[in-house]
Design a protein around this motif. Structure first.
Motif, PDB file in Angstrom:
ATOM      1  N   ILE A   1       0.842  -1.200   0.000  1.00 28.00           N
ATOM      2  CA  ILE A   1       0.000   0.000   0.000  1.00 28.00           C
ATOM      3  C   ILE A   1       0.874   1.245   0.000  1.00 28.00           C
ATOM      4  CG2 ILE A   1      -1.806   1.266   1.243  1.00 28.00           C
ATOM      5  CD1 ILE A   1      -2.702  -1.403   2.426  1.00 28.00           C
ATOM      6  N   VAL A   2       0.591   2.147  -0.924  1.00 28.95           N
ATOM      7  CA  VAL A   2       1.294   3.432  -1.009  1.00 28.95           C
ATOM      8  C   VAL A   2       0.378   4.508  -0.448  1.00 28.95           C
ATOM      9  CG1 VAL A   2       2.295   5.160  -2.546  1.00 28.95           C
ATOM     10  CG2 VAL A   2       2.619   2.719  -3.033  1.00 28.95           C
ATOM     11  N   ILE A   3       0.901   5.305   0.502  1.00 25.73           N
ATOM     12  CA  ILE A   3       0.111   6.377   1.111  1.00 25.73           C
ATOM     13  C   ILE A   3       0.891   7.684   1.017  1.00 25.73           C
ATOM     14  CG2 ILE A   3      -1.054   7.215   3.194  1.00 25.73           C
ATOM     15  CD1 ILE A   3      -1.203   4.396   4.208  1.00 25.73           C
ATOM     16  N   THR A   4       0.271   8.711   0.446  1.00 25.46           N
ATOM     17  CA  THR A   4       0.883  10.036   0.449  1.00 25.46           C
ATOM     18  C   THR A   4       0.385  10.811   1.669  1.00 25.46           C
ATOM     19  OG1 THR A   4      -0.844  11.180  -0.822  1.00 25.46           O
ATOM     20  CG2 THR A   4       0.843  10.002  -2.077  1.00 25.46           C
ATOM     21  N   GLY A   5       1.190  11.756   2.137  1.00 24.43           N
ATOM     22  CA  GLY A   5       0.822  12.496   3.342  1.00 24.43           C
ATOM     23  C   GLY A   5       0.743  11.579   4.548  1.00 24.43           C
ATOM     24  N   ALA A   6       1.711  10.673   4.650  1.00 26.00           N
ATOM     25  CA  ALA A   6       1.648   9.608   5.654  1.00 26.00           C
ATOM     26  C   ALA A   6       2.173   9.998   7.021  1.00 26.00           C
ATOM     27  CB  ALA A   6       2.423   8.383   5.154  1.00 26.00           C
ATOM     28  N   THR A   7       2.678  11.206   7.176  1.00 22.33           N
ATOM     29  CA  THR A   7       3.303  11.580   8.449  1.00 22.33           C
ATOM     30  C   THR A   7       2.399  12.419   9.342  1.00 22.33           C
ATOM     31  OG1 THR A   7       4.317  13.546   7.444  1.00 22.33           O
ATOM     32  CG2 THR A   7       5.611  11.505   7.453  1.00 22.33           C
ATOM     33  N   ASN A   8       1.200  12.759   8.874  1.00 20.40           N
ATOM     34  CA  ASN A   8       0.301  13.590   9.662  1.00 20.40           C
ATOM     35  C   ASN A   8      -1.147  13.127   9.506  1.00 20.40           C
ATOM     36  OD1 ASN A   8       2.075  15.864  10.678  1.00 20.40           O
ATOM     37  ND2 ASN A   8       2.441  16.049   8.481  1.00 20.40           N
ATOM     38  N   GLY A   9      -1.965  13.469  10.499  1.00 17.62           N
ATOM     39  CA  GLY A   9      -3.407  13.348  10.392  1.00 17.62           C
ATOM     40  C   GLY A   9      -3.924  12.002   9.942  1.00 17.62           C
ATOM     41  N   ILE A  10      -4.829  12.030   8.975  1.00 15.32           N
ATOM     42  CA  ILE A  10      -5.460  10.812   8.466  1.00 15.32           C
ATOM     43  C   ILE A  10      -4.423   9.857   7.904  1.00 15.32           C
ATOM     44  CG2 ILE A  10      -7.017   9.907   6.702  1.00 15.32           C
ATOM     45  CD1 ILE A  10      -8.641  12.486   6.987  1.00 15.32           C
ATOM     46  N   GLY A  11      -3.441  10.403   7.168  1.00 18.36           N
ATOM     47  CA  GLY A  11      -2.420   9.549   6.572  1.00 18.36           C
ATOM     48  C   GLY A  11      -1.612   8.794   7.611  1.00 18.36           C
ATOM     49  N   LEU A  12      -1.266   9.465   8.703  1.00 20.09           N
ATOM     50  CA  LEU A  12      -0.510   8.824   9.774  1.00 20.09           C
ATOM     51  C   LEU A  12      -1.356   7.749  10.456  1.00 20.09           C
ATOM     52  CD1 LEU A  12       1.956   8.582  11.587  1.00 20.09           C
ATOM     53  CD2 LEU A  12       1.110  10.523  12.918  1.00 20.09           C
ATOM     54  N   GLY A  13      -2.624   8.067  10.714  1.00 22.43           N
ATOM     55  CA  GLY A  13      -3.513   7.084  11.326  1.00 22.43           C
ATOM     56  C   GLY A  13      -3.689   5.852  10.451  1.00 22.43           C
ATOM     57  N   LEU A  14      -3.868   6.067   9.155  1.00 25.04           N
ATOM     58  CA  LEU A  14      -3.996   4.941   8.219  1.00 25.04           C
ATOM     59  C   LEU A  14      -2.725   4.106   8.176  1.00 25.04           C
ATOM     60  CD1 LEU A  14      -5.870   6.385   5.106  1.00 25.04           C
ATOM     61  CD2 LEU A  14      -6.557   4.425   6.485  1.00 25.04           C
ATOM     62  N   THR A  15      -1.587   4.786   8.145  1.00 23.40           N
ATOM     63  CA  THR A  15      -0.314   4.076   8.084  1.00 23.40           C
ATOM     64  C   THR A  15      -0.145   3.154   9.284  1.00 23.40           C
ATOM     65  OG1 THR A  15       0.736   5.868   6.834  1.00 23.40           O
ATOM     66  CG2 THR A  15       2.189   4.379   8.042  1.00 23.40           C
ATOM     67  N   ARG A  16      -0.399   3.674  10.473  1.00 20.26           N
ATOM     68  CA  ARG A  16      -0.272   2.857  11.680  1.00 20.26           C
ATOM     69  C   ARG A  16      -1.242   1.682  11.657  1.00 20.26           C
ATOM     70  NH1 ARG A  16      -0.041   8.177  15.579  1.00 20.26           N
ATOM     71  NH2 ARG A  16       2.248   8.358  15.738  1.00 20.26           N
ATOM     72  N   LYS A  17      -2.488   1.939  11.266  1.00 19.74           N
ATOM     73  CA  LYS A  17      -3.503   0.894  11.254  1.00 19.74           C
ATOM     74  C   LYS A  17      -3.166  -0.194  10.244  1.00 19.74           C
ATOM     75  CE  LYS A  17      -7.493  -0.966  12.316  1.00 19.74           C
ATOM     76  NZ  LYS A  17      -7.729  -1.547  13.642  1.00 19.74           N
ATOM     77  N   LEU A  18      -2.764   0.208   9.047  1.00 27.23           N
ATOM     78  CA  LEU A  18      -2.488  -0.771   7.999  1.00 27.23           C
ATOM     79  C   LEU A  18      -1.260  -1.611   8.319  1.00 27.23           C
ATOM     80  CD1 LEU A  18      -3.313   1.497   4.945  1.00 27.23           C
ATOM     81  CD2 LEU A  18      -4.613  -0.500   5.708  1.00 27.23           C
ATOM     82  N   ILE A  19      -0.241  -0.991   8.928  1.00 23.09           N
ATOM     83  CA  ILE A  19       0.925  -1.758   9.365  1.00 23.09           C
ATOM     84  C   ILE A  19       0.507  -2.790  10.406  1.00 23.09           C
ATOM     85  CG2 ILE A  19       3.022  -1.599  10.764  1.00 23.09           C
ATOM     86  CD1 ILE A  19       3.717  -0.752   8.059  1.00 23.09           C
ATOM     87  N   SER A  20      -0.374  -2.385  11.330  1.00 24.55           N
ATOM     88  CA  SER A  20      -0.827  -3.308  12.376  1.00 24.55           C
ATOM     89  C   SER A  20      -1.639  -4.457  11.796  1.00 24.55           C
ATOM     90  CB  SER A  20      -1.667  -2.553  13.421  1.00 24.55           C
ATOM     91  OG  SER A  20      -2.958  -2.233  12.919  1.00 24.55           O
ATOM     92  N   LEU A  21      -2.230  -4.259  10.632  1.00 26.76           N
ATOM     93  CA  LEU A  21      -3.019  -5.308   9.975  1.00 26.76           C
ATOM     94  C   LEU A  21      -2.169  -6.178   9.045  1.00 26.76           C
ATOM     95  CD1 LEU A  21      -6.279  -3.329   9.093  1.00 26.76           C
ATOM     96  CD2 LEU A  21      -5.951  -4.995  10.930  1.00 26.76           C
ATOM     97  N   GLY A  22      -0.867  -5.926   9.026  1.00 29.56           N
ATOM     98  CA  GLY A  22       0.032  -6.783   8.259  1.00 29.56           C
ATOM     99  C   GLY A  22       0.344  -6.319   6.862  1.00 29.56           C
ATOM    100  N   ALA A  23      -0.007  -5.089   6.533  1.00 24.01           N
ATOM    101  CA  ALA A  23       0.290  -4.570   5.199  1.00 24.01           C
ATOM    102  C   ALA A  23       1.731  -4.072   5.123  1.00 24.01           C
ATOM    103  CB  ALA A  23      -0.663  -3.433   4.849  1.00 24.01           C
ATOM    104  N   THR A  24       2.263  -4.049   3.932  1.00 22.42           N
ATOM    105  CA  THR A  24       3.536  -3.395   3.664  1.00 22.42           C
ATOM    106  C   THR A  24       3.235  -2.000   3.157  1.00 22.42           C
ATOM    107  OG1 THR A  24       4.669  -5.464   3.102  1.00 22.42           O
ATOM    108  CG2 THR A  24       5.624  -3.418   2.249  1.00 22.42           C
ATOM    109  N   VAL A  25       3.696  -0.987   3.884  1.00 22.77           N
ATOM    110  CA  VAL A  25       3.342   0.388   3.541  1.00 22.77           C
ATOM    111  C   VAL A  25       4.549   1.135   3.003  1.00 22.77           C
ATOM    112  CG1 VAL A  25       2.537   2.611   4.429  1.00 22.77           C
ATOM    113  CG2 VAL A  25       1.462   0.489   5.212  1.00 22.77           C
ATOM    114  N   LEU A  26       4.351   1.785   1.861  1.00 23.57           N
ATOM    115  CA  LEU A  26       5.325   2.705   1.288  1.00 23.57           C
ATOM    116  C   LEU A  26       4.782   4.102   1.560  1.00 23.57           C
ATOM    117  CD1 LEU A  26       5.720  -0.042  -0.209  1.00 23.57           C
ATOM    118  CD2 LEU A  26       6.535   1.273  -2.153  1.00 23.57           C
TER     119      LEU A  26
END
Length: 205
Positions: A46-71
């Motif tokens: 999964i590629v996420i832009t704006g991953a260091t703040n707000g919604i993007g940061l929350g999504l990044t943490r959640k998706l990593i916890s669900l076993g995704a590989t995040v770019l």
């Protein structure tokens, strides 16, 4: 229009944006459930832009916890470093979305880093005070328009073949109600002598 009224309108629009905006039903339902549906994201790239703040940061943490590989893409190297320290296995890419050349370079780096992309979440965005809507960046484009729209379009187009390599690719596009005041001139580069929109010019998509 007074400063107070401008501030009130900004807050009102922001509240309305939160109330109106809903993520795609499928993604929303899966993220809100617990471990029962964690397998959906396990192993996904999964590629996420704006991953260091707000919604993007929350999504990044959640998706990593669900076993995704995040770019993860972000503008601040300091914040990207914190992300790497917090989340094991995350890959980060520094990119300034106000610069389309930088976005293209980041897309090339992502292409080199993976064989396919299962989900692309174009989340990076910004807003400016109403007085700054005419602020231009390289190429003569409105700064907010570049970050919220053109950079997403460019990134998606550049990694499209990696999305097509996935079994069932998903593109999630976050947008902004702050462009309610945009006129057609934002579709044209201020550095261009052409009167036609960028997408209609030769080589446009």
């Amino acid at each position: 229009m007074g400063t107070f009224l401008k501030g009130f309108l900004v807050i009102l629009v922001a509240i309305l944006a939160v109330l109106i905006a809903k993520p795609p039903r499928e993604l929303d339902e899966i993220l809100l459930k617990n471990d029962a549906d964690a397998h959906f994201f396990r192993g996904k790239i999964i590629v996420i832009t704006g991953a260091t703040n707000g919604i993007g940061l929350g999504l990044t943490r959640k998706l990593i916890s669900l076993g995704a590989t995040v770019l993860a893409l972000g503008r601040s190297e300091t914040k990207l470093q914190r992300l790497r320290e917090e989340l094991d296995g995350i890959q980060t890419f520094r990119v300034d979305h106000t610069n389309l050349s930088a976005v293209a370079e980041a897309a090339d780096a992502i292409r080199d880093a993976t064989t396919h992309i299962d989900v692309l979440i174009n989340n990076a965005g910004m807003h400016a005070n109403f007085d700054l809507f005419a602020e231009l960046v390289a190429g003569g484009f409105d700064k907010v328009f570049v970050v919220n729209y053109l950079s997403h379009f460019l990134l998606t187009e550049k990694v499209l073949d990696k999305l097509q390599n996935a079994t069932k690719p998903i593109v999630v596009q976050a947008s902004s109600s702050f462009h309610w005041a945009v006129d057609g001139s934002d579709l044209r580069s201020k550095d261009s002598t052409s009167s036609t929109p960028i997408a209609a010019q030769p080589g446009g998509s």
